[in-house]
Design a protein around this motif. Sequence first.
Motif, PDB file in Angstrom:
ATOM      1  N   SER A   1     -46.700   1.823  45.656  1.00 49.79           N
ATOM      2  CA  SER A   1     -46.431   1.196  44.363  1.00 49.79           C
ATOM      3  C   SER A   1     -47.680   1.082  43.513  1.00 49.79           C
ATOM      4  O   SER A   1     -47.668   1.395  42.315  1.00 49.79           O
ATOM      5  CB  SER A   1     -45.814  -0.190  44.562  1.00 49.79           C
ATOM      6  OG  SER A   1     -45.561  -0.784  43.310  1.00 49.79           O
ATOM      7  N   LEU A   2     -48.786   0.624  44.110  1.00 52.36           N
ATOM      8  CA  LEU A   2     -50.001   0.498  43.312  1.00 52.36           C
ATOM      9  C   LEU A   2     -50.497   1.855  42.845  1.00 52.36           C
ATOM     10  O   LEU A   2     -50.960   1.996  41.701  1.00 52.36           O
ATOM     11  CB  LEU A   2     -51.092  -0.233  44.098  1.00 52.36           C
ATOM     12  CG  LEU A   2     -52.396  -0.466  43.321  1.00 52.36           C
ATOM     13  CD1 LEU A   2     -52.147  -1.142  41.976  1.00 52.36           C
ATOM     14  CD2 LEU A   2     -53.385  -1.276  44.148  1.00 52.36           C
ATOM     15  N   ASP A   3     -50.390   2.872  43.686  1.00 50.52           N
ATOM     16  CA  ASP A   3     -50.775   4.216  43.251  1.00 50.52           C
ATOM     17  C   ASP A   3     -49.961   4.640  42.030  1.00 50.52           C
ATOM     18  O   ASP A   3     -50.499   5.214  41.072  1.00 50.52           O
ATOM     19  CB  ASP A   3     -50.571   5.225  44.389  1.00 50.52           C
ATOM     20  CG  ASP A   3     -51.658   5.148  45.446  1.00 50.52           C
ATOM     21  OD1 ASP A   3     -52.706   4.527  45.180  1.00 50.52           O
ATOM     22  OD2 ASP A   3     -51.456   5.709  46.548  1.00 50.52           O
ATOM     23  N   GLN A   4     -48.663   4.364  42.056  1.00 50.55           N
ATOM     24  CA  GLN A   4     -47.812   4.709  40.919  1.00 50.55           C
ATOM     25  C   GLN A   4     -48.190   3.905  39.674  1.00 50.55           C
ATOM     26  O   GLN A   4     -48.224   4.437  38.557  1.00 50.55           O
ATOM     27  CB  GLN A   4     -46.342   4.461  41.271  1.00 50.55           C
ATOM     28  CG  GLN A   4     -45.783   5.398  42.325  1.00 50.55           C
ATOM     29  CD  GLN A   4     -44.340   5.060  42.677  1.00 50.55           C
ATOM     30  OE1 GLN A   4     -43.641   4.402  41.921  1.00 50.55           O
ATOM     31  NE2 GLN A   4     -43.904   5.507  43.847  1.00 50.55           N
ATOM     32  N   SER A   5     -48.465   2.603  39.865  1.00 46.07           N
ATOM     33  CA  SER A   5     -48.835   1.758  38.734  1.00 46.07           C
ATOM     34  C   SER A   5     -50.124   2.252  38.081  1.00 46.07           C
ATOM     35  O   SER A   5     -50.225   2.316  36.847  1.00 46.07           O
ATOM     36  CB  SER A   5     -49.002   0.303  39.187  1.00 46.07           C
ATOM     37  OG  SER A   5     -47.765  -0.273  39.551  1.00 46.07           O
ATOM     38  N   LEU A   6     -51.106   2.585  38.892  1.00 45.42           N
ATOM     39  CA  LEU A   6     -52.366   3.089  38.353  1.00 45.42           C
ATOM     40  C   LEU A   6     -52.144   4.372  37.568  1.00 45.42           C
ATOM     41  O   LEU A   6     -52.729   4.575  36.488  1.00 45.42           O
ATOM     42  CB  LEU A   6     -53.367   3.323  39.479  1.00 45.42           C
ATOM     43  CG  LEU A   6     -53.871   2.067  40.207  1.00 45.42           C
ATOM     44  CD1 LEU A   6     -54.741   2.455  41.391  1.00 45.42           C
ATOM     45  CD2 LEU A   6     -54.632   1.143  39.257  1.00 45.42           C
ATOM     46  N   SER A   7     -51.280   5.230  38.085  1.00 48.80           N
ATOM     47  CA  SER A   7     -50.980   6.483  37.388  1.00 48.80           C
ATOM     48  C   SER A   7     -50.296   6.217  36.053  1.00 48.80           C
ATOM     49  O   SER A   7     -50.645   6.823  35.035  1.00 48.80           O
ATOM     50  CB  SER A   7     -50.091   7.362  38.276  1.00 48.80           C
ATOM     51  OG  SER A   7     -49.727   8.550  37.595  1.00 48.80           O
ATOM     52  N   ARG A   8     -49.324   5.302  36.044  1.00 45.05           N
ATOM     53  CA  ARG A   8     -48.615   5.005  34.798  1.00 45.05           C
ATOM     54  C   ARG A   8     -49.545   4.424  33.741  1.00 45.05           C
ATOM     55  O   ARG A   8     -49.398   4.709  32.549  1.00 45.05           O
ATOM     56  CB  ARG A   8     -47.459   4.034  35.060  1.00 45.05           C
ATOM     57  CG  ARG A   8     -46.226   4.681  35.673  1.00 45.05           C
ATOM     58  CD  ARG A   8     -45.044   3.728  35.692  1.00 45.05           C
ATOM     59  NE  ARG A   8     -45.212   2.659  36.659  1.00 45.05           N
ATOM     60  CZ  ARG A   8     -44.759   2.704  37.910  1.00 45.05           C
ATOM     61  NH1 ARG A   8     -44.109   3.771  38.341  1.00 45.05           N
ATOM     62  NH2 ARG A   8     -44.938   1.679  38.733  1.00 45.05           N
ATOM     63  N   MET A   9     -50.504   3.599  34.152  1.00 47.87           N
ATOM     64  CA  MET A   9     -51.401   2.961  33.186  1.00 47.87           C
ATOM     65  C   MET A   9     -52.658   3.774  32.899  1.00 47.87           C
ATOM     66  O   MET A   9     -53.437   3.426  32.010  1.00 47.87           O
ATOM     67  CB  MET A   9     -51.776   1.565  33.690  1.00 47.87           C
ATOM     68  CG  MET A   9     -50.604   0.597  33.695  1.00 47.87           C
ATOM     69  SD  MET A   9     -51.074  -1.120  34.094  1.00 47.87           S
ATOM     70  CE  MET A   9     -51.314  -1.008  35.881  1.00 47.87           C
ATOM     71  N   GLY A  10     -52.880   4.831  33.674  1.00 51.00           N
ATOM     72  CA  GLY A  10     -54.068   5.645  33.474  1.00 51.00           C
ATOM     73  C   GLY A  10     -55.342   4.935  33.894  1.00 51.00           C
ATOM     74  O   GLY A  10     -56.401   5.113  33.280  1.00 51.00           O
ATOM     75  N   LEU A  11     -55.254   4.145  34.968  1.00 55.06           N
ATOM     76  CA  LEU A  11     -56.390   3.349  35.428  1.00 55.06           C
ATOM     77  C   LEU A  11     -56.866   3.798  36.805  1.00 55.06           C
ATOM     78  O   LEU A  11     -56.090   4.344  37.592  1.00 55.06           O
ATOM     79  CB  LEU A  11     -55.989   1.866  35.516  1.00 55.06           C
ATOM     80  CG  LEU A  11     -55.638   1.164  34.208  1.00 55.06           C
ATOM     81  CD1 LEU A  11     -55.106  -0.233  34.499  1.00 55.06           C
ATOM     82  CD2 LEU A  11     -56.850   1.095  33.286  1.00 55.06           C
ATOM     83  N   ASP A  12     -58.138   3.538  37.085  1.00 60.50           N
ATOM     84  CA  ASP A  12     -58.677   3.751  38.424  1.00 60.50           C
ATOM     85  C   ASP A  12     -58.464   2.531  39.307  1.00 60.50           C
ATOM     86  O   ASP A  12     -58.429   2.643  40.529  1.00 60.50           O
ATOM     87  CB  ASP A  12     -60.174   4.058  38.355  1.00 60.50           C
ATOM     88  CG  ASP A  12     -60.467   5.352  37.609  1.00 60.50           C
ATOM     89  OD1 ASP A  12     -59.681   6.307  37.767  1.00 60.50           O
ATOM     90  OD2 ASP A  12     -61.461   5.384  36.862  1.00 60.50           O
ATOM     91  N   TYR A  13     -58.359   1.359  38.689  1.00 60.55           N
ATOM     92  CA  TYR A  13     -58.196   0.119  39.446  1.00 60.55           C
ATOM     93  C   TYR A  13     -57.540  -0.923  38.544  1.00 60.55           C
ATOM     94  O   TYR A  13     -57.567  -0.809  37.309  1.00 60.55           O
ATOM     95  CB  TYR A  13     -59.555  -0.424  39.920  1.00 60.55           C
ATOM     96  CG  TYR A  13     -60.424  -0.943  38.793  1.00 60.55           C
ATOM     97  CD1 TYR A  13     -60.420  -2.299  38.448  1.00 60.55           C
ATOM     98  CD2 TYR A  13     -61.230  -0.082  38.041  1.00 60.55           C
ATOM     99  CE1 TYR A  13     -61.186  -2.778  37.402  1.00 60.55           C
ATOM    100  CE2 TYR A  13     -62.003  -0.550  36.999  1.00 60.55           C
ATOM    101  CZ  TYR A  13     -61.973  -1.897  36.674  1.00 60.55           C
ATOM    102  OH  TYR A  13     -62.736  -2.358  35.630  1.00 60.55           O
ATOM    103  N   VAL A  14     -56.950  -1.939  39.155  1.00 57.59           N
ATOM    104  CA  VAL A  14     -56.525  -3.134  38.432  1.00 57.59           C
ATOM    105  C   VAL A  14     -57.449  -4.274  38.836  1.00 57.59           C
ATOM    106  O   VAL A  14     -58.069  -4.242  39.901  1.00 57.59           O
ATOM    107  CB  VAL A  14     -55.053  -3.510  38.711  1.00 57.59           C
ATOM    108  CG1 VAL A  14     -54.106  -2.495  38.100  1.00 57.59           C
ATOM    109  CG2 VAL A  14     -54.796  -3.698  40.201  1.00 57.59           C
ATOM    110  N   ASP A  15     -57.524  -5.263  37.987  1.00 56.37           N
ATOM    111  CA  ASP A  15     -58.390  -6.397  38.291  1.00 56.37           C
ATOM    112  C   ASP A  15     -57.746  -7.321  39.317  1.00 56.37           C
ATOM    113  O   ASP A  15     -58.434  -7.867  40.183  1.00 56.37           O
ATOM    114  CB  ASP A  15     -58.714  -7.156  37.010  1.00 56.37           C
ATOM    115  CG  ASP A  15     -59.485  -6.284  36.041  1.00 56.37           C
ATOM    116  OD1 ASP A  15     -60.711  -6.169  36.185  1.00 56.37           O
ATOM    117  OD2 ASP A  15     -58.848  -5.669  35.158  1.00 56.37           O
TER     118      ASP A  15
END
Length: 330
Positions: free
Chosen positions: A118-132
């Motif tokens: 899920s986090l991998d998908q979320s990062l892909s959707r937002m175009g981020l390397d990490y979330v805070d």
Amino acid sequence: MYQPAEDRYQKMTYNRVGRSGLKLPAISLGLWNNFGEPDSFENQRHMLQRAFDLGITHFDLANNYGPPAGSAEENFGRILQKDFAGYRDELVISTKAGFHMWDGPYGDWGSKKYLVSSLDQSLSRMGLDYVDIFYHHRPDSETPLEETMATLDLLVKQGKALYVGISNYNADETEKAVEILKEQKTPFIIHQASYSMLNRWIEDGLTDVLEDAGAGAIAFVPLAQGLLTNKYTGGIPRDSRAAKSHIPFLNEKDISEDVLNRVIQLNEMARLRDQSLAQMALAWVLRQGVVSSALIGASRVSQIEENVKALDRLDFTPEELAKIESILTN
């Protein structure tokens, strides 16, 4: 091209999250509603821009926010690229996983398989390397808590999340999660919990657990899905969330005459304080020492502007607190 207000950090109060190094704005913006596929993309942009201009640096999402699920993260990612590409280090971006996201046995709850994917998908959707901040969104009675917490620890060690937290856990579950993460050397710093004048469950043990752990809380639905605004002081309007049966957690049949009477009395108190009911309700939530931030939702810019004005009057006299307590409990 969007240029943020130069005085944005003079307009906001920032509170430390427990005993961690992280500070959050007293008012944060959640993208649970009004950031999905059917919603105006330009309105979403305007809300995020205005929020940042007012010093709101924290934007909160989850994998299933939409509709459809995932679309809020996709839209947020587009807006990040358009308007905030040069300001990533000034933002705290959080997301969550724990509710149903995709079909099959691996798209729900708290397994390592689900959370990592899920986090991998979320990062892909937002175009981020990490979330805070990455949260486990709800407890899972069938997955060992050790597995879920070990996965949060793994995601921090992989650099995909800077901090981790939990949401919707009760006091006992939170205490166990804290101990497991402490053993793994990845401190638990934040709990995202529902909290408002009309929903005070966190005061029954959870705040004590968080204080002992040196953790903080961020309060979601601090306005009780709009009940703690002047929208309901004259009854239930046809365009309100309560009149829309597809909006979870708040339905017309659940709003009693007793609740509406309390809202009317609270609204009069707010008037005497020269605040709107929403502003007083946010100030009341923030009076709770463990609460670092109140997480608001919005459908238009003016709502964000009104809510941030709650910071103009955060103090309560002992008499005001006693009166509020009388209204809420008698």
